[in-house]
Design an enzyme around this catalytic site. Structure first.
Site, PDB file in Angstrom:
ATOM      1  N   TRP A 127       0.881  -1.176   0.000  1.00 44.39           N
ATOM      2  CA  TRP A 127       0.000   0.000   0.000  1.00 44.39           C
ATOM      3  C   TRP A 127       0.926   1.236   0.000  1.00 44.39           C
ATOM      4  CZ3 TRP A 127      -1.837   2.598   4.945  1.00 44.39           C
ATOM      5  CH2 TRP A 127      -2.828   3.544   4.684  1.00 44.39           C
ATOM      6  N   ASP A 207      -0.487  -5.193   9.862  1.00 38.55           N
ATOM      7  CA  ASP A 207      -1.528  -4.279   9.401  1.00 38.55           C
ATOM      8  C   ASP A 207      -2.702  -5.135   8.930  1.00 38.55           C
ATOM      9  OD1 ASP A 207      -3.095  -2.366   8.242  1.00 38.55           O
ATOM     10  OD2 ASP A 207      -1.637  -1.735   6.729  1.00 38.55           O
ATOM     11  N   LYS A 242     -13.173  -0.933   6.068  1.00 36.58           N
ATOM     12  CA  LYS A 242     -13.616  -1.784   4.958  1.00 36.58           C
ATOM     13  C   LYS A 242     -14.648  -2.787   5.451  1.00 36.58           C
ATOM     14  CE  LYS A 242      -9.726   0.034   3.754  1.00 36.58           C
ATOM     15  NZ  LYS A 242      -9.256   0.841   2.681  1.00 36.58           N
TER      16      LYS A 242
HETATM   17  C1  LIG Z   1      -3.008  -2.217   3.616  1.00 32.21           C
HETATM   18  C2  LIG Z   1      -3.782  -1.068   4.151  1.00 32.21           C
HETATM   19  N1  LIG Z   1      -3.577  -0.658   5.404  1.00 32.21           N
HETATM   20  C3  LIG Z   1      -4.256   0.370   5.951  1.00 32.21           C
HETATM   21  C4  LIG Z   1      -5.196   1.054   5.213  1.00 32.21           C
HETATM   22  C5  LIG Z   1      -5.880   2.209   5.877  1.00 32.21           C
HETATM   23  O1  LIG Z   1      -7.228   2.174   5.908  1.00 32.21           O
HETATM   24  P1  LIG Z   1      -8.098   3.349   6.547  1.00 32.21           P
HETATM   25  O2  LIG Z   1      -7.166   4.401   7.053  1.00 32.21           O
HETATM   26  O3  LIG Z   1      -8.977   3.844   5.457  1.00 32.21           O
HETATM   27  O4  LIG Z   1      -8.824   2.701   7.667  1.00 32.21           O
HETATM   28  C6  LIG Z   1      -5.443   0.679   3.885  1.00 32.21           C
HETATM   29  C7  LIG Z   1      -6.399   1.433   3.074  1.00 32.21           C
HETATM   30  O5  LIG Z   1      -6.470   1.398   1.892  1.00 32.21           O
HETATM   31  C8  LIG Z   1      -4.725  -0.412   3.355  1.00 32.21           C
HETATM   32  O6  LIG Z   1      -4.927  -0.830   2.094  1.00 32.21           O
END
Ligand SMILES: Cc1ncc(COP(=O)(O)O)c(C=O)c1O
Length: 393
Positions: A127, A207, A242
């Site tokens: 990411w 993560d 999500k």
């Molecule tokens: C691998 C990964 N970690 C963390 C996140 C963070 O998600 P959020 O800050 O939207 O909860 C994302 C979002 O796309 C992700 O793909």
């Protein structure tokens, strides 16, 4: 002073959303932005969230401050879902609410740095914000290849990265539904990773942003649980954005597992101080709605059903892609084995551009697609477009 600042490149996916919205073609396909979509292309609010929000509005008596740790009912309510039978003994683990999974990743890495980490091992591609957060924290990224050419995880690269690491190193792993490759570790691979980490001074940071979008809530927690059982210290960054569809409400949690209750208290006092300097306190609304769902059996069952139907739709699209077996020069079969919303297509930047210009198919420049942007209604159109731009190589 501000006049000295150099312009930074805008977030490529956000720019893609604008281009997609401005495209008048009725049959355009958005595989860019990383949100779940129904077969109608919508990203609706979960019915369970609507119920919880209604109750929240009716019953919430105050909006007074909660403190940097946020809603601990929310944080503790997630624990059985994330850690299950691997939940550490009382005192060895504590957590706090964060603004989204991003806030949790930021906090975990900042805490690792405060504890002396200088380098973070990470499978690539990852990411994009992972690298950005590491750079912002002035932590060195030590990359290794995440996926092997046969579409499985590159265990040899991970083994060698861990063998060459030591004191002062952390490793950042995706718990499930790897973004962007969709290539997850198998349970046997997680067992090996847990063993390697238990014998090593490298600090695991996991993560977990897509629990429940792969094989199921329990199945997707296998890795985090294996590592938590094996290691005395683990940091976990969690997102509910999500699996509860709360993207813009920014709902996340951070957990620190340490050797004993005193170390946990010290770790959490550092985490609270880092949070306070960063965002002071997390937003409450989304976390409170998740807490109400987790506390109520009927709302929980409704949420689990909605999550299961998302998972089934993703699996259905993946199976349809794999059944097509290939499109021009692209082998689609690995997509059937991958997990979660994302996968990478071996396409060049020029081919990505042609897909957009000539066929109205929008995807990230890296070739990452969000399979939830496809439906049984537009999959053939997508495969034909992909074949057209890749057939001649
Ligand atoms: C691998 C990964 N970690 C963390 C996140 C963070 O998600 P959020 O800050 O939207 O909860 C994302 C979002 O796309 C992700 O793909």
């Amino acid at each position: 002073m501000l006049n000295r600042l150099e312009a930074q490149s805008p977030d490529a996916l956000l720019a893609l959303i604008k281009l997609f919205n401005a495209d008048p073609r009725p049959d355009k396909i958005d595989l860019g932005v990383g949100v779940y979509r129904t077969a109608d292309g919508a990203t609706p609010v979960f019915a369970a969230i609507k119920d919880a929000e209604a109750r929240l509005v009716a019953e919430q008596a105050s909006k007074s401050y909660l403190g940097p740790e946020g809603d601990m009912g929310f944080v503790n309510g997630l624990v059985p879902h994330i850690f299950g039978d691997a939940t550490p003994a009382a005192g060895r683990m504590d957590g706090m609410q964060t603004p989204g999974g991003t806030g949790a990743v930021r906090l975990a890495l900042a805490l690792a740095k405060a504890a002396g980490a200088t380098r973070v091992l990470m499978g690539t591609p990852s990411w994009p914000n992972h690298a950005q957060i590491l750079a912002d924290l002035d932590l060195e990224l030590v990359g290794f290849s995440h996926a092997a050419s046969d579409g499985s995880a590159d265990m040899a690269a991970l083994r060698s990265a861990l063998a060459n690491a030591g004191e002062g190193d952390a490793v950042l792993l995706h718990g499930c539904c790897h973004n962007p490759t969709g290539v997850d570790y198998t349970h046997a691979e997680w067992d090996e990773i847990a063993q390697l980490l238990s014998d090593s001074p490298v600090l695991p940071v996991i993560d977990l942003a897509y629990q429940g979008l792969g094989d199921g809530m329990e199945e997707d927690a296998y890795g985090v649980r294996a590592v938590t059982k094996a290691c005395s210290e683990v940091l976990v960054a969690y997102s509910c954005d999500k699996n509860f569809g709360l993207y813009r409400d920014r709902v996340g949690a951070f957990y620190a597992i340490t050797g004993d209750a005193e170390a946990t208290k010290r770790a959490m006092s550092n985490a609270a101080s880092l949070a306070r300097a960063n965002w002071s306190m997390p937003p409450d609304h989304g976390g409170a709605a998740v807490r109400l769902i987790l506390e109520d059996a009927a709302m929980s069952a409704k949420w689990q059903d909605e999550l299961a139907s998302m998972r089934a739709r993703i699996a259905e699209v993946r199976a349809a892609l794999a059944a097509a077996s290939n499109a021009g020069g692209v082998n689609l079969e690995p997509l059937g084995r991958q997990k979660g919303m994302f996968g990478m297509l071996p396409v060049s930047k020029e081919q990505v551009q042609r897909l957009r210009d000539e066929h109205g198919v929008y995807m990230a420049g890296s070739g990452r697609i969000n399979v939830a942007g496809l439906t049984l209604g537009n999959i053939e159109q997508f495969i034909a477009a992909l074949a057209a731009v890749t057939a001649e190589g």
